[in-house]
Design an enzyme around this catalytic site. Structure first.
Site, short mmCIF file in Angstrom:
data_model
loop_
_atom_site.label_atom_id
_atom_site.label_comp_id
_atom_site.label_asym_id
_atom_site.label_seq_id
_atom_site.Cartn_x
_atom_site.Cartn_y
_atom_site.Cartn_z
CB CYS A 45 -1.27 0.30 1.09
SG CYS A 45 -2.34 -1.21 1.39
CG ASP A 137 -21.35 9.81 -16.62
OD1 ASP A 137 -20.61 9.74 -15.95
OD2 ASP A 137 -21.53 9.75 -18.12
C1 BEZ Z 1 0.46 -4.36 2.02
O1 BEZ Z 1 0.18 -3.55 1.82
O2 BEZ Z 1 1.66 -4.83 1.97
C2 BEZ Z 1 -0.44 -5.81 1.96
C3 BEZ Z 1 -1.34 -5.67 2.75
C4 BEZ Z 1 -2.38 -6.22 2.38
C5 BEZ Z 1 -2.04 -7.99 2.54
C6 BEZ Z 1 -0.58 -8.21 1.74
C7 BEZ Z 1 0.10 -7.10 1.42
#
Ligand code: BEZ
Length: 221
Positions: A45, A137
């Site tokens: 993330c 939209d």
């Molecule tokens: C990550 O962002 O590294 C991650 C998050 C949840 C599960 C696996 C990886």
């Protein structure tokens, strides 16, 4: 079920790291991407949100607003953003888009964003990596759905936005691996008699064994 192509993204109110938002009001009549993430302070993330932050000028150039969603509260997002700013080098206090605080997973459930194969420590499904490209939209123009384990490709998100914005303006479609500036395709619904009038830059028909003239290229309008 995730939202489908052509559906209006339902309006909602939510907390973000920048304060409360009303989604449709926030969208206005702009293009937008809404992209979801499993959790704050997780490695994949961090790379995704960091890359998206670096690319923010590219989204802005295309008139596309950005908003992320992660299943933690706004306070957690504010702390994580300090890591994100350091990771991607945008500078302290310069993180360019809000992150929705979906700590109770209300939106993840409502919009079908859960990954049933990836569970958190409490056995709850994690939020999947979804991207909704939303048109002026408020309808879903593209849906990308990845599992929690695999990061997305943000160059592809920009590429599909280029295609969506082009085909929204011109009666063309874009071929495999198309990039902005490459030649485009005349849709099969356009009769041969209309080609010269509608495609003044010219049309080139690719010969195929069937002899059918359906693969017709034209320069990008
Ligand atoms: C990550 O962002 O590294 C991650 C998050 C949840 C599960 C696996 C990886």
């Amino acid at each position: 079920m995730p939202l489908n192509l052509g559906e209006v993204v339902p309006d909602f109110e939510s907390e973000t790291n920048e304060g409360p938002i009303k989604f449709h009001e926030w969208l206005g009549n702009s293009w937008a991407i809404l992209f979801s993430h499993p959790r704050d302070y997780t490695p994949v993330c961090t790379t995704e949100l960091g890359r998206a932050a670096k690319l923010a000028p590219e989204f802005q150039r295309r008139g596309v607003k950005m908003i992320a969603l992660s299943c933690d509260d706004a306070e957690s997002h504010r702390g994580w953003i300090k890591d994100l700013e350091a990771y991607c080098g945008v500078g302290s206090g310069k993180f360019p888009y809000p992150i929705i605080a979906d700590h109770d997973r209300t939106l993840a459930v409502k919009f079908g964003m859960l990954d049933p194969d990836e569970l958190n420590n409490e056995g709850m499904p994690l939020t999947a990596r979804v991207v909704y490209v939303i048109g002026p939209d408020h309808k879903v123009k593209t849906l990308i759905l990845y599992p929690a384990t695999s990061g997305r490709n943000f160059d592809e998100i920009l590429r599909i936005i280029d295609s969506l914005q082009l085909v929204a303006k011109h009666n063309v479609v874009t071929p495999v691996d198309w990039k902005s500036g490459d030649k485009v395709i005349v849709p099969p619904t356009v009769p041969a008699a209309d080609l010269a009038k509608n495609y003044p830059k010219g049309v080139e028909v690719q010969p195929l064994p069937s002899g059918k003239e359906y693969l017709r290229y034209t320069p990008q309008p």
